[in-house]
Scaffold this motif. Structure first.
Motif, PDB file in Angstrom:
ATOM      1  N   ALA A 135     -25.692  46.773  13.532  1.00  0.00           N
ATOM      2  CA  ALA A 135     -26.304  46.151  12.357  1.00  0.00           C
ATOM      3  C   ALA A 135     -26.965  47.242  11.511  1.00  0.00           C
ATOM      4  O   ALA A 135     -28.177  47.443  11.542  1.00  0.00           O
ATOM      5  CB  ALA A 135     -27.324  45.095  12.775  1.00  0.00           C
ATOM      6  N   ASN A 141     -24.727  44.250   4.219  1.00  0.00           N
ATOM      7  CA  ASN A 141     -25.818  43.367   4.585  1.00  0.00           C
ATOM      8  C   ASN A 141     -26.042  43.375   6.096  1.00  0.00           C
ATOM      9  O   ASN A 141     -25.234  42.843   6.863  1.00  0.00           O
ATOM     10  CB  ASN A 141     -25.491  41.949   4.103  1.00  0.00           C
ATOM     11  CG  ASN A 141     -26.622  40.990   4.293  1.00  0.00           C
ATOM     12  OD1 ASN A 141     -27.277  40.969   5.323  1.00  0.00           O
ATOM     13  ND2 ASN A 141     -26.836  40.167   3.280  1.00  0.00           N
ATOM     14  N   GLN A 142     -27.180  43.940   6.525  1.00  0.00           N
ATOM     15  CA  GLN A 142     -27.475  44.034   7.951  1.00  0.00           C
ATOM     16  C   GLN A 142     -27.582  42.663   8.613  1.00  0.00           C
ATOM     17  O   GLN A 142     -27.101  42.459   9.728  1.00  0.00           O
ATOM     18  CB  GLN A 142     -28.764  44.809   8.175  1.00  0.00           C
ATOM     19  CG  GLN A 142     -28.638  46.270   7.829  1.00  0.00           C
ATOM     20  CD  GLN A 142     -29.940  47.017   7.999  1.00  0.00           C
ATOM     21  OE1 GLN A 142     -31.014  46.427   7.995  1.00  0.00           O
ATOM     22  NE2 GLN A 142     -29.850  48.330   8.155  1.00  0.00           N
ATOM     23  N   GLU A 143     -28.232  41.731   7.948  1.00  0.00           N
ATOM     24  CA  GLU A 143     -28.395  40.392   8.537  1.00  0.00           C
ATOM     25  C   GLU A 143     -27.052  39.697   8.704  1.00  0.00           C
ATOM     26  O   GLU A 143     -26.808  39.043   9.715  1.00  0.00           O
ATOM     27  CB  GLU A 143     -29.355  39.539   7.706  1.00  0.00           C
ATOM     28  CG  GLU A 143     -30.804  39.964   7.831  1.00  0.00           C
ATOM     29  CD  GLU A 143     -31.256  40.104   9.291  1.00  0.00           C
ATOM     30  OE1 GLU A 143     -31.020  39.179  10.097  1.00  0.00           O
ATOM     31  OE2 GLU A 143     -31.842  41.149   9.623  1.00  0.00           O
ATOM     32  N   ARG A 144     -26.193  39.837   7.723  1.00  0.00           N
ATOM     33  CA  ARG A 144     -24.845  39.245   7.833  1.00  0.00           C
ATOM     34  C   ARG A 144     -24.101  39.883   9.001  1.00  0.00           C
ATOM     35  O   ARG A 144     -23.409  39.204   9.764  1.00  0.00           O
ATOM     36  CB  ARG A 144     -24.077  39.433   6.534  1.00  0.00           C
ATOM     37  CG  ARG A 144     -22.725  38.761   6.548  1.00  0.00           C
ATOM     38  CD  ARG A 144     -22.115  38.709   5.138  1.00  0.00           C
ATOM     39  NE  ARG A 144     -20.753  38.272   5.222  1.00  0.00           N
ATOM     40  CZ  ARG A 144     -19.699  39.091   5.196  1.00  0.00           C
ATOM     41  NH1 ARG A 144     -19.859  40.377   5.056  1.00  0.00           N
ATOM     42  NH2 ARG A 144     -18.475  38.614   5.283  1.00  0.00           N
ATOM     43  N   ASN A 145     -24.240  41.207   9.141  1.00  0.00           N
ATOM     44  CA  ASN A 145     -23.610  41.897  10.271  1.00  0.00           C
ATOM     45  C   ASN A 145     -24.131  41.344  11.598  1.00  0.00           C
ATOM     46  O   ASN A 145     -23.367  41.133  12.534  1.00  0.00           O
ATOM     47  CB  ASN A 145     -23.843  43.405  10.192  1.00  0.00           C
ATOM     48  CG  ASN A 145     -23.031  44.069   9.095  1.00  0.00           C
ATOM     49  OD1 ASN A 145     -22.099  43.480   8.560  1.00  0.00           O
ATOM     50  ND2 ASN A 145     -23.402  45.284   8.749  1.00  0.00           N
ATOM     51  N   ARG A 146     -25.440  41.103  11.683  1.00  0.00           N
ATOM     52  CA  ARG A 146     -26.022  40.534  12.914  1.00  0.00           C
ATOM     53  C   ARG A 146     -25.418  39.158  13.203  1.00  0.00           C
ATOM     54  O   ARG A 146     -25.116  38.838  14.352  1.00  0.00           O
ATOM     55  CB  ARG A 146     -27.535  40.422  12.785  1.00  0.00           C
ATOM     56  CG  ARG A 146     -28.268  41.732  12.885  1.00  0.00           C
ATOM     57  CD  ARG A 146     -29.791  41.490  12.855  1.00  0.00           C
ATOM     58  NE  ARG A 146     -30.535  42.630  12.365  1.00  0.00           N
ATOM     59  CZ  ARG A 146     -30.773  43.741  13.040  1.00  0.00           C
ATOM     60  NH1 ARG A 146     -30.319  43.868  14.261  1.00  0.00           N
ATOM     61  NH2 ARG A 146     -31.468  44.717  12.504  1.00  0.00           N
ATOM     62  N   GLU A 147     -25.273  38.350  12.154  1.00  0.00           N
ATOM     63  CA  GLU A 147     -24.687  37.018  12.322  1.00  0.00           C
ATOM     64  C   GLU A 147     -23.257  37.096  12.844  1.00  0.00           C
ATOM     65  O   GLU A 147     -22.790  36.181  13.522  1.00  0.00           O
ATOM     66  CB  GLU A 147     -24.713  36.251  10.990  1.00  0.00           C
ATOM     67  CG  GLU A 147     -26.105  35.852  10.550  1.00  0.00           C
ATOM     68  CD  GLU A 147     -26.142  35.338   9.116  1.00  0.00           C
ATOM     69  OE1 GLU A 147     -25.065  35.149   8.508  1.00  0.00           O
ATOM     70  OE2 GLU A 147     -27.260  35.139   8.606  1.00  0.00           O
ATOM     71  N   MET A 148     -22.572  38.201  12.535  1.00  0.00           N
ATOM     72  CA  MET A 148     -21.189  38.386  12.989  1.00  0.00           C
ATOM     73  C   MET A 148     -21.130  39.087  14.350  1.00  0.00           C
ATOM     74  O   MET A 148     -20.058  39.464  14.806  1.00  0.00           O
ATOM     75  CB  MET A 148     -20.402  39.181  11.946  1.00  0.00           C
ATOM     76  CG  MET A 148     -20.253  38.431  10.650  1.00  0.00           C
ATOM     77  SD  MET A 148     -19.226  39.218   9.360  1.00  0.00           S
ATOM     78  CE  MET A 148     -19.308  40.943   9.632  1.00  0.00           C
ATOM     79  N   GLY A 149     -22.294  39.306  14.985  1.00  0.00           N
ATOM     80  CA  GLY A 149     -22.309  39.872  16.335  1.00  0.00           C
ATOM     81  C   GLY A 149     -22.726  41.317  16.441  1.00  0.00           C
ATOM     82  O   GLY A 149     -22.670  41.894  17.538  1.00  0.00           O
TER      83      GLY A 149
END
Length: 184
Positions: A135, A141-149
């Motif tokens: 992330a 987008n770091q948060e979007r990356n987190r949402e994708m795992g």
């Protein structure tokens, strides 16, 4: 200066910064050259790290370097040569677009294989390190990356520290991941 001298570029944010933090958390003392395109950003992060790890024996120094600018690279080389005389390990880390990132990874794998063949007789160990889907700011987008795992960059940085400290030397010349070797 008996510490291993490690140059980490792109180290004022993201994975680069987490690699430097992982080196500070190590039981070993290092001299870390914190490379950044912006000298002001690098110096700011140096002060931040010194405050964050006040009892560490690791030494950190800023180096202004832009990996896309030959003149900047030459100036950094001259500075490091004069001040430190050597670099024991280099961790070039730079990002760009996703397409450029993927192409550069493929090219990097081939370059590492060539370096392994050429430098083995000089005692130089080469690795490509795949710390996993992190992330970071790559992709926007770091948060979007987190949402994708995506995982915390600190986890990837700890893995890289293990490579620095020789725990993966048996895998020299390969693309190493936390869970093993990346198949070709």
């Amino acid at each position: 200066m008996d510490n291993s001298i490690i140059l980490v570029t792109g180290s004022n944010t993201g994975l680069g910064l987490e690699i430097v933090r992982a080196l500070f958390r190590s039981l070993k003392a290092y001299t870390v050259l914190l490379g950044s395109r912006s000298e002001a950003n690098a110096k700011s992060v140096v002060h931040q790290l010194q405050a964050e790890f006040p009892n560490s024996e690791t030494i950190v120094s800023s180096v202004q370097v832009d990996l896309e600018d030959d003149e900047s690279i030459q100036k950094a080389f001259n500075y490091v040569s004069r001040r430190f005389g050597r670099v024991d390990q280099g961790w070039p880390k730079a990002t760009g677009s996703i397409t450029a990132y993927r192409a550069s990874k493929t090219g990097m794998n081939m370059m590492m294989r060539g370096w392994t063949r050429i430098l083995k007789h000089d005692g130089v160990k080469t690795f490509c390190v795949s710390p996993g889907f992190l992330a970071t700011g790559l992709g926007g987008n770091q948060e979007r990356n987190r949402e994708m795992g995506a995982i915390d960059p600190a986890i990837g940085a700890e893995f890289i520290r293990e490579v620095v400290e020789g725990f993966r030397d048996k895998d020299e010349g390969m693309v190493v991941r936390r869970d093993g070797i990346q198949p070709w």
